[in-house]
Design a protein around this motif. Structure first.
Motif, PDB file in Angstrom:
ATOM      1  N   LEU A   1       8.876  20.220   0.937  1.00 49.16           N
ATOM      2  CA  LEU A   1       8.515  19.434   2.124  1.00 49.16           C
ATOM      3  C   LEU A   1       6.999  19.299   2.263  1.00 49.16           C
ATOM      4  CD1 LEU A   1      11.576  19.844   2.644  1.00 49.16           C
ATOM      5  CD2 LEU A   1      11.031  19.738   5.055  1.00 49.16           C
ATOM      6  N   TYR A   2       6.279  19.812   1.265  1.00 53.35           N
ATOM      7  CA  TYR A   2       4.848  19.555   1.085  1.00 53.35           C
ATOM      8  C   TYR A   2       3.985  19.881   2.308  1.00 53.35           C
ATOM      9  CZ  TYR A   2       7.094  16.931  -2.672  1.00 53.35           C
ATOM     10  OH  TYR A   2       7.881  16.565  -3.742  1.00 53.35           O
ATOM     11  N   GLY A   3       4.447  20.798   3.159  1.00 58.65           N
ATOM     12  CA  GLY A   3       3.645  21.182   4.325  1.00 58.65           C
ATOM     13  C   GLY A   3       3.580  20.129   5.418  1.00 58.65           C
TER      14      GLY A   3
ATOM     15  N   LYS B   1       0.813  -1.233   0.000  1.00 62.27           N
ATOM     16  CA  LYS B   1       0.000   0.000   0.000  1.00 62.27           C
ATOM     17  C   LYS B   1       0.837   1.271   0.000  1.00 62.27           C
ATOM     18  CE  LYS B   1      -4.574  -0.464   2.014  1.00 62.27           C
ATOM     19  NZ  LYS B   1      -5.354  -0.334   3.235  1.00 62.27           N
ATOM     20  N   ARG B   2       2.075   1.194   0.489  1.00 64.19           N
ATOM     21  CA  ARG B   2       2.890   2.403   0.644  1.00 64.19           C
ATOM     22  C   ARG B   2       3.001   3.166  -0.658  1.00 64.19           C
ATOM     23  NH1 ARG B   2       6.578   4.834  -1.225  1.00 64.19           N
ATOM     24  NH2 ARG B   2       6.748   3.124  -2.721  1.00 64.19           N
ATOM     25  N   LYS B   3       2.791   4.455  -0.581  1.00 63.82           N
ATOM     26  CA  LYS B   3       3.082   5.321  -1.733  1.00 63.82           C
ATOM     27  C   LYS B   3       3.446   6.697  -1.212  1.00 63.82           C
ATOM     28  CE  LYS B   3      -1.698   6.623  -2.915  1.00 63.82           C
ATOM     29  NZ  LYS B   3      -1.675   8.065  -2.707  1.00 63.82           N
ATOM     30  N   SER B   4       4.133   7.456  -2.028  1.00 66.85           N
ATOM     31  CA  SER B   4       4.573   8.779  -1.595  1.00 66.85           C
ATOM     32  C   SER B   4       3.382   9.723  -1.457  1.00 66.85           C
ATOM     33  CB  SER B   4       5.567   9.363  -2.602  1.00 66.85           C
ATOM     34  OG  SER B   4       6.718   8.555  -2.663  1.00 66.85           O
ATOM     35  N   VAL B   5       3.312  10.407  -0.332  1.00 66.22           N
ATOM     36  CA  VAL B   5       2.238  11.375  -0.074  1.00 66.22           C
ATOM     37  C   VAL B   5       2.857  12.774  -0.090  1.00 66.22           C
ATOM     38  CG1 VAL B   5       0.599  12.186   1.680  1.00 66.22           C
ATOM     39  CG2 VAL B   5       0.839   9.732   1.217  1.00 66.22           C
ATOM     40  N   ARG B   6       2.271  13.668  -0.878  1.00 67.88           N
ATOM     41  CA  ARG B   6       2.874  14.992  -1.067  1.00 67.88           C
ATOM     42  C   ARG B   6       1.925  16.133  -0.742  1.00 67.88           C
ATOM     43  NH1 ARG B   6       5.099  11.851  -5.276  1.00 67.88           N
ATOM     44  NH2 ARG B   6       7.339  11.563  -5.055  1.00 67.88           N
ATOM     45  N   SER B   7       1.025  15.901   0.201  1.00 70.06           N
ATOM     46  CA  SER B   7       0.175  16.965   0.732  1.00 70.06           C
ATOM     47  C   SER B   7      -0.282  16.536   2.126  1.00 70.06           C
ATOM     48  CB  SER B   7      -1.030  17.166  -0.193  1.00 70.06           C
ATOM     49  OG  SER B   7      -1.809  18.227   0.273  1.00 70.06           O
TER      50      SER B   7
ATOM     51  N   ARG C   1       8.381   7.045 -10.913  1.00 67.27           N
ATOM     52  CA  ARG C   1       9.741   7.043 -11.449  1.00 67.27           C
ATOM     53  C   ARG C   1      10.425   5.689 -11.252  1.00 67.27           C
ATOM     54  NH1 ARG C   1      13.388  11.488 -10.117  1.00 67.27           N
ATOM     55  NH2 ARG C   1      13.579  11.818 -12.325  1.00 67.27           N
ATOM     56  N   LYS C   2       9.642   4.708 -10.835  1.00 68.86           N
ATOM     57  CA  LYS C   2      10.269   3.414 -10.565  1.00 68.86           C
ATOM     58  C   LYS C   2      10.486   2.643 -11.859  1.00 68.86           C
ATOM     59  CE  LYS C   2       7.194   2.263  -7.357  1.00 68.86           C
ATOM     60  NZ  LYS C   2       6.506   1.724  -6.183  1.00 68.86           N
ATOM     61  N   VAL C   3      11.633   2.076 -11.998  1.00 65.68           N
ATOM     62  CA  VAL C   3      11.892   1.139 -13.094  1.00 65.68           C
ATOM     63  C   VAL C   3      12.348  -0.129 -12.396  1.00 65.68           C
ATOM     64  CG1 VAL C   3      13.180   0.687 -15.194  1.00 65.68           C
ATOM     65  CG2 VAL C   3      12.640   3.053 -14.548  1.00 65.68           C
TER      66      VAL C   3
ATOM     67  N   CYS D   1       6.799  10.344   2.787  1.00 72.81           N
ATOM     68  CA  CYS D   1       7.512  10.425   1.497  1.00 72.81           C
ATOM     69  C   CYS D   1       9.010  10.438   1.766  1.00 72.81           C
ATOM     70  CB  CYS D   1       7.097  11.692   0.743  1.00 72.81           C
ATOM     71  SG  CYS D   1       7.796  11.842  -0.922  1.00 72.81           S
ATOM     72  N   PHE D   2       9.742   9.650   0.999  1.00 71.59           N
ATOM     73  CA  PHE D   2      11.207   9.613   1.070  1.00 71.59           C
ATOM     74  C   PHE D   2      11.749  10.829   0.328  1.00 71.59           C
ATOM     75  CE2 PHE D   2      15.358   8.276  -0.538  1.00 71.59           C
ATOM     76  CZ  PHE D   2      15.906   7.595   0.544  1.00 71.59           C
ATOM     77  N   LEU D   3      12.717  11.504   0.901  1.00 72.64           N
ATOM     78  CA  LEU D   3      13.255  12.726   0.278  1.00 72.64           C
ATOM     79  C   LEU D   3      14.776  12.698   0.212  1.00 72.64           C
ATOM     80  CD1 LEU D   3      11.360  15.611   2.150  1.00 72.64           C
ATOM     81  CD2 LEU D   3      10.691  14.519   0.007  1.00 72.64           C
ATOM     82  N   MET D   4      15.283  13.022  -0.963  1.00 74.24           N
ATOM     83  CA  MET D   4      16.722  13.281  -1.077  1.00 74.24           C
ATOM     84  C   MET D   4      16.976  14.772  -1.296  1.00 74.24           C
ATOM     85  SD  MET D   4      18.606  10.468  -0.872  1.00 74.24           S
ATOM     86  CE  MET D   4      20.047  10.415  -1.925  1.00 74.24           C
ATOM     87  N   SER D   5      15.928  15.483  -1.754  1.00 77.25           N
ATOM     88  CA  SER D   5      16.099  16.897  -2.108  1.00 77.25           C
ATOM     89  C   SER D   5      16.660  17.715  -0.945  1.00 77.25           C
ATOM     90  CB  SER D   5      14.758  17.486  -2.549  1.00 77.25           C
ATOM     91  OG  SER D   5      13.794  17.293  -1.522  1.00 77.25           O
ATOM     92  N   ILE D   6      16.297  17.358   0.282  1.00 76.34           N
ATOM     93  CA  ILE D   6      16.693  18.153   1.454  1.00 76.34           C
ATOM     94  C   ILE D   6      18.208  18.132   1.703  1.00 76.34           C
ATOM     95  CG2 ILE D   6      14.576  18.231   2.820  1.00 76.34           C
ATOM     96  CD1 ILE D   6      16.738  15.594   3.924  1.00 76.34           C
TER      97      ILE D   6
END
Ligand SMILES: Cc1cc2nc3c(=O)[nH]c(=O)nc-3n(C[C@H](O)[C@H](O)[C@H](O)COP(=O)(O)O)c2cc1C
Length: 179
Positions: free
Chosen positions: A83-85, A9-15, A170-172, A122-127
């Motif tokens: 960081l999507y709040g 079920k896991r998926k990135s949540v951006r809000s 973006r998964k391959v 959500c996993f982040l590398m941008s930070i």
């Protein structure tokens, strides 16, 4: 929720809603993270100070806008905040060359545990850019990252609020079986 169900079920949540996870939920996430496989030291900083999260967000956004390609495109979207709040930012830091692998193992456990608890994440590398720039040393100190440790990745967590900024998947990923 069973482990397999949470993994699938896991998926990135951006809000995110403003409401923060409870201390018990955050403790459960930290326990999950620190139970991952490890080949060296990992430190987890659970940052809940809104002004500090906002500062990391703003520096990250500026770095994304100053870059090229995908990161710049994302940061240029109207209303985009990296960081999507989210009310919580968990930073995974490590002192050595295996750091990224160790931190990523810990972070994935947190993502799955968050899903199991009904939280978004959500996993982040941008930070990472916020901690390697000129304000990095001060931010590291404020987040409680141990001396000599590098921030390898982050996870945001909170109560999900819809589906804003979901990126194209973006998964391959491929698999083959050899019997
Ligand atoms: C190495 C790595 C770096 C990532 N960095 C970011 C990031 O900085 N910001 C973001 O919103 N998502 C980031 N993601 C999340 C991916 O965009 C996301 O996992 C992917 O689009 C698949 O979607 P899903 O997580 O919903 O399955 C990252 C994922 C990985 C594995």
């Amino acid at each position: 929720m069973e482990a397999m169900e949470a993994i699938l079920k896991r998926k990135s949540v951006r809000s995110y809603k403003q409401e923060a996870p409870t201390d018990e939920q955050l403790k459960a996430l930290a326990d999950a993270g620190l139970s991952g496989p490890g080949g060296g030291a990992v430190h987890l900083s659970v940052v809940q100070k809104a002004d500090l999260i906002k500062r990391i967000n703003d520096i990250t956004k500026a770095a994304m806008l100053a870059s090229e390609g995908f990161a710049k495109e994302r940061a240029s979207l109207p209303g985009y905040e990296p960081l999507y709040g989210a009310p919580v930012l968990m930073l995974f830091s490590a002192p050595d060359q295996n750091g990224l692998a160790n931190c990523a193992c810990a972070a994935e456990n947190v993502l799955i545990a968050a899903t199991g608890l009904g939280l978004g994440s959500c996993f982040l590398m941008s930070i990472k850019s916020a901690f390697s720039g000129s304000e990095g040393p001060e931010l590291l100190k404020q987040c409680g990252v141990p001396e000599g440790y590098t921030v390898c990745c982050g996870v945001i967590a909170g109560i999900g609020d819809g589906d804003k900024f979901s990126s194209a998947n973006r998964k391959v990923r491929t698999v083959n079986y050899v019997k």
